[in-house]
Design a protein around this motif. Structure first.
Motif, PDB file in Angstrom:
ATOM      1  N   PRO A 192       0.810  -1.234   0.000  1.00  0.00           N
ATOM      2  CA  PRO A 192       0.000   0.000   0.000  1.00  0.00           C
ATOM      3  C   PRO A 192       0.837   1.276   0.000  1.00  0.00           C
ATOM      4  CG  PRO A 192      -0.903  -1.592   1.540  1.00  0.00           C
ATOM      5  CD  PRO A 192       0.417  -2.141   1.092  1.00  0.00           C
ATOM      6  N   LEU A 193       1.996   1.248   0.659  1.00  0.00           N
ATOM      7  CA  LEU A 193       2.848   2.435   0.684  1.00  0.00           C
ATOM      8  C   LEU A 193       3.590   2.642  -0.638  1.00  0.00           C
ATOM      9  CD1 LEU A 193       4.412   2.099   4.260  1.00  0.00           C
ATOM     10  CD2 LEU A 193       2.628   3.696   3.530  1.00  0.00           C
ATOM     11  N   LEU A 194       3.738   1.572  -1.410  1.00  0.00           N
ATOM     12  CA  LEU A 194       4.523   1.649  -2.642  1.00  0.00           C
ATOM     13  C   LEU A 194       3.666   1.725  -3.900  1.00  0.00           C
ATOM     14  CD1 LEU A 194       7.481  -0.848  -2.075  1.00  0.00           C
ATOM     15  CD2 LEU A 194       7.528   1.631  -2.030  1.00  0.00           C
ATOM     16  N   LYS A 195       2.397   2.047  -3.769  1.00  0.00           N
ATOM     17  CA  LYS A 195       1.535   2.105  -4.956  1.00  0.00           C
ATOM     18  C   LYS A 195       2.068   3.057  -6.034  1.00  0.00           C
ATOM     19  CE  LYS A 195      -2.824   0.562  -2.952  1.00  0.00           C
ATOM     20  NZ  LYS A 195      -4.231   0.935  -2.621  1.00  0.00           N
ATOM     21  N   PRO A 196       2.540   4.273  -5.681  1.00  0.00           N
ATOM     22  CA  PRO A 196       3.117   5.129  -6.740  1.00  0.00           C
ATOM     23  C   PRO A 196       4.328   4.506  -7.411  1.00  0.00           C
ATOM     24  CG  PRO A 196       2.594   6.438  -4.795  1.00  0.00           C
ATOM     25  CD  PRO A 196       2.441   5.004  -4.398  1.00  0.00           C
ATOM     26  N   ALA A 197       5.215   3.892  -6.623  1.00  0.00           N
ATOM     27  CA  ALA A 197       6.403   3.264  -7.199  1.00  0.00           C
ATOM     28  C   ALA A 197       6.026   2.067  -8.064  1.00  0.00           C
ATOM     29  CB  ALA A 197       7.357   2.829  -6.089  1.00  0.00           C
ATOM     30  N   ILE A 198       5.037   1.288  -7.641  1.00  0.00           N
ATOM     31  CA  ILE A 198       4.589   0.137  -8.435  1.00  0.00           C
ATOM     32  C   ILE A 198       3.993   0.612  -9.748  1.00  0.00           C
ATOM     33  CG2 ILE A 198       2.957  -1.774  -8.502  1.00  0.00           C
ATOM     34  CD1 ILE A 198       3.322  -2.043  -5.472  1.00  0.00           C
ATOM     35  N   SER A 199       3.219   1.708  -9.704  1.00  0.00           N
ATOM     36  CA  SER A 199       2.653   2.261 -10.938  1.00  0.00           C
ATOM     37  C   SER A 199       3.753   2.731 -11.881  1.00  0.00           C
ATOM     38  CB  SER A 199       1.704   3.422 -10.611  1.00  0.00           C
ATOM     39  OG  SER A 199       0.632   2.993  -9.808  1.00  0.00           O
ATOM     40  N   SER A 200       4.778   3.364 -11.325  1.00  0.00           N
ATOM     41  CA  SER A 200       5.899   3.824 -12.153  1.00  0.00           C
ATOM     42  C   SER A 200       6.617   2.640 -12.792  1.00  0.00           C
ATOM     43  CB  SER A 200       6.888   4.633 -11.306  1.00  0.00           C
ATOM     44  OG  SER A 200       6.262   5.768 -10.745  1.00  0.00           O
ATOM     45  N   LEU A 201       6.871   1.594 -11.996  1.00  0.00           N
ATOM     46  CA  LEU A 201       7.533   0.404 -12.524  1.00  0.00           C
ATOM     47  C   LEU A 201       6.695  -0.240 -13.622  1.00  0.00           C
ATOM     48  CD1 LEU A 201       9.737  -1.764 -12.456  1.00  0.00           C
ATOM     49  CD2 LEU A 201       8.460  -2.882 -10.599  1.00  0.00           C
ATOM     50  N   GLY A 202       5.393  -0.363 -13.372  1.00  0.00           N
ATOM     51  CA  GLY A 202       4.512  -0.956 -14.378  1.00  0.00           C
ATOM     52  C   GLY A 202       4.511  -0.161 -15.672  1.00  0.00           C
ATOM     53  N   LEU A 203       4.553   1.176 -15.562  1.00  0.00           N
ATOM     54  CA  LEU A 203       4.578   2.016 -16.758  1.00  0.00           C
ATOM     55  C   LEU A 203       5.880   1.843 -17.524  1.00  0.00           C
ATOM     56  CD1 LEU A 203       3.150   4.146 -18.453  1.00  0.00           C
ATOM     57  CD2 LEU A 203       4.143   5.901 -16.975  1.00  0.00           C
ATOM     58  N   PHE A 204       7.003   1.810 -16.805  1.00  0.00           N
ATOM     59  CA  PHE A 204       8.297   1.574 -17.457  1.00  0.00           C
ATOM     60  C   PHE A 204       8.281   0.249 -18.216  1.00  0.00           C
ATOM     61  CE2 PHE A 204      10.487   4.466 -14.269  1.00  0.00           C
ATOM     62  CZ  PHE A 204      10.819   5.414 -15.220  1.00  0.00           C
ATOM     63  N   LEU A 205       7.852  -0.805 -17.536  1.00  0.00           N
ATOM     64  CA  LEU A 205       7.861  -2.128 -18.158  1.00  0.00           C
ATOM     65  C   LEU A 205       6.892  -2.198 -19.334  1.00  0.00           C
ATOM     66  CD1 LEU A 205       8.006  -4.402 -14.976  1.00  0.00           C
ATOM     67  CD2 LEU A 205       9.886  -3.635 -16.433  1.00  0.00           C
ATOM     68  N   PHE A 206       5.751  -1.529 -19.219  1.00  0.00           N
ATOM     69  CA  PHE A 206       4.790  -1.515 -20.322  1.00  0.00           C
ATOM     70  C   PHE A 206       5.410  -0.881 -21.564  1.00  0.00           C
ATOM     71  CE2 PHE A 206       1.644   0.686 -22.892  1.00  0.00           C
ATOM     72  CZ  PHE A 206       0.711  -0.302 -23.131  1.00  0.00           C
ATOM     73  N   ILE A 207       6.057   0.270 -21.389  1.00  0.00           N
ATOM     74  CA  ILE A 207       6.645   0.978 -22.528  1.00  0.00           C
ATOM     75  C   ILE A 207       7.752   0.143 -23.159  1.00  0.00           C
ATOM     76  CG2 ILE A 207       7.969   3.013 -23.215  1.00  0.00           C
ATOM     77  CD1 ILE A 207       6.428   4.583 -21.080  1.00  0.00           C
ATOM     78  N   TRP A 208       8.627  -0.423 -22.326  1.00  0.00           N
ATOM     79  CA  TRP A 208       9.741  -1.217 -22.861  1.00  0.00           C
ATOM     80  C   TRP A 208       9.244  -2.460 -23.585  1.00  0.00           C
ATOM     81  CZ3 TRP A 208      12.849  -0.870 -17.671  1.00  0.00           C
ATOM     82  CH2 TRP A 208      13.369   0.423 -17.546  1.00  0.00           C
ATOM     83  N   THR A 209       8.270  -3.133 -22.999  1.00  0.00           N
ATOM     84  CA  THR A 209       7.762  -4.360 -23.618  1.00  0.00           C
ATOM     85  C   THR A 209       6.993  -4.047 -24.891  1.00  0.00           C
ATOM     86  OG1 THR A 209       7.561  -5.331 -21.400  1.00  0.00           O
ATOM     87  CG2 THR A 209       6.435  -6.457 -23.194  1.00  0.00           C
ATOM     88  N   TRP A 210       6.188  -2.991 -24.863  1.00  0.00           N
ATOM     89  CA  TRP A 210       5.394  -2.622 -26.043  1.00  0.00           C
ATOM     90  C   TRP A 210       6.302  -2.258 -27.219  1.00  0.00           C
ATOM     91  CZ3 TRP A 210       0.134  -2.840 -26.626  1.00  0.00           C
ATOM     92  CH2 TRP A 210      -0.404  -2.223 -27.767  1.00  0.00           C
ATOM     93  N   ASN A 211       7.424  -1.608 -26.929  1.00  0.00           N
ATOM     94  CA  ASN A 211       8.329  -1.149 -27.980  1.00  0.00           C
ATOM     95  C   ASN A 211       9.389  -2.171 -28.364  1.00  0.00           C
ATOM     96  OD1 ASN A 211       7.102   1.376 -28.259  1.00  0.00           O
ATOM     97  ND2 ASN A 211       8.357   2.283 -26.649  1.00  0.00           N
ATOM     98  N   GLU A 212       9.435  -3.313 -27.689  1.00  0.00           N
ATOM     99  CA  GLU A 212      10.467  -4.316 -27.970  1.00  0.00           C
ATOM    100  C   GLU A 212      10.386  -4.767 -29.435  1.00  0.00           C
ATOM    101  OE1 GLU A 212      13.598  -6.525 -27.968  1.00  0.00           O
ATOM    102  OE2 GLU A 212      13.050  -5.376 -26.177  1.00  0.00           O
ATOM    103  N   PHE A 213      11.518  -4.751 -30.091  1.00  0.00           N
ATOM    104  CA  PHE A 213      11.545  -5.045 -31.527  1.00  0.00           C
ATOM    105  C   PHE A 213      12.421  -6.243 -31.863  1.00  0.00           C
ATOM    106  CE2 PHE A 213      13.444  -4.474 -35.740  1.00  0.00           C
ATOM    107  CZ  PHE A 213      12.311  -4.376 -36.526  1.00  0.00           C
ATOM    108  N   LEU A 214      13.616  -6.309 -31.257  1.00  0.00           N
ATOM    109  CA  LEU A 214      14.597  -7.310 -31.681  1.00  0.00           C
ATOM    110  C   LEU A 214      14.153  -8.729 -31.338  1.00  0.00           C
ATOM    111  CD1 LEU A 214      17.311  -7.824 -33.000  1.00  0.00           C
ATOM    112  CD2 LEU A 214      18.390  -7.533 -30.758  1.00  0.00           C
TER     113      LEU A 214
END
Length: 278
Positions: A192-214
């Protein structure tokens, strides 16, 4: 004579001007991309900044149907969801271990994870290809999901570990004194205390995975399993002349990232600045 308040006002104005310039540098290319996607071939010859006579939304229909972006979109969703979900869960557990637990070779393992993040995908993509072929996973969703989870977990571990170390020690000590087991402390106190950090991590991973090409390029050659960035490459080869339809496909690739960022923008900023005001 320049007073202190005037000097501060001038610095603030200069800062705002620089920020607006960076904003324009970011927004204008996407605006041109969006504008081109609504033009016809005839409108292109009138100029890059000229508005079309009528918006041609059929470019998006052509990209979605003829360019198979409907298939590519759902393939990207099928890959992104498990990668982000599993990586965040594993990152929470391993981050908790590195932040609060003692175990043999802790520092060495932490260093290995850090060094592993520096290795580019190009350095291990050929051994990965042979490994996936040995396991019979080529041309499958697993060929894209499993390697990207393995690549995401080290970053998720380091990110969550550093975020947990920023938490108030008093709250954790109180939970431990009450006799709460470690699993309950993680679920009821830390998450519960890390909800902002978890959201940030999820956003980072979403962008990297969505853009993965190789990884999809090397491990998948069946059009049924291609993701949007990879589909864009083959779409470009088939529709090189039809620039409006091509740019419509590019907008379809970028749009989900923008939407997800706008939805989680507040949590993302809170996660990045959580430790600044401690």
């Amino acid at each position: 004579m320049v007073t202190a308040s005037t000097s501060r006002a001038m610095k603030a104005l200069s800062f705002r001007i620089v920020m607006w310039l960076f904003t324009l540098m970011t927004v204008i290319p996407f605006g041109l991309l969006l504008l081109t996607s609504l033009k016809s071939k005839k409108d292109l010859f009138r100029g890059a900044f000229v508005l079309p006579e009528t918006p041609h939304f059929e470019n998006y229909v052509s990209a979605w149907v003829d360019g198979h972006f409907g298939i590519y979109f759902w393939n990207s969703i099928i890959v992104v969801i498990p990668v982000v979900a599993v990586s965040v869960v594993l990152g929470l557990m391993t981050g908790f271990a590195f932040a609060f637990l003692s175990f043999p070779f802790k520092r060495l393992t932490f260093a290995v994870l850090t060094i592993g993040m520096m290795v580019p995908t190009e350095a291990f993509i050929i051994p990965l290809y042979y490994q996936m072929r040995f396991l019979g996973l080529l041309n499958s969703y697993a060929a894209m999901i499993l390697p990207q989870i393995a690549m995401s977990v080290p970053f998720a571990t380091l990110f969550m570990s550093l975020a947990m170390q920023q938490l108030p020690k008093e709250v954790l000590e109180a939970a431990m004194l009450d006799g709460a087991p470690r699993g309950m402390i993680l679920r009821r106190v830390i998450i519960p205390l890390l909800k902002p950090a978890i959201s940030s991590l999820g956003l980072f991973l979403f962008i990297w995975t969505w853009n993965e090409f190789l990884i999809p390029l090397v491990l998948v050659n069946d059009d049924v399993y291609r993701t949007m960035p990879l589909g864009m490459l083959f779409f470009q080869g088939r529709y090189t002349v039809n620039t409006p339809v091509l740019t419509a496909g590019a907008v379809l690739v970028i749009a989900p990232i923008i939407v997800i960022y706008l939805i989680f923008q507040r949590k993302f900023i809170e996660g990045l600045t959580a430790g600044a005001t401690k």
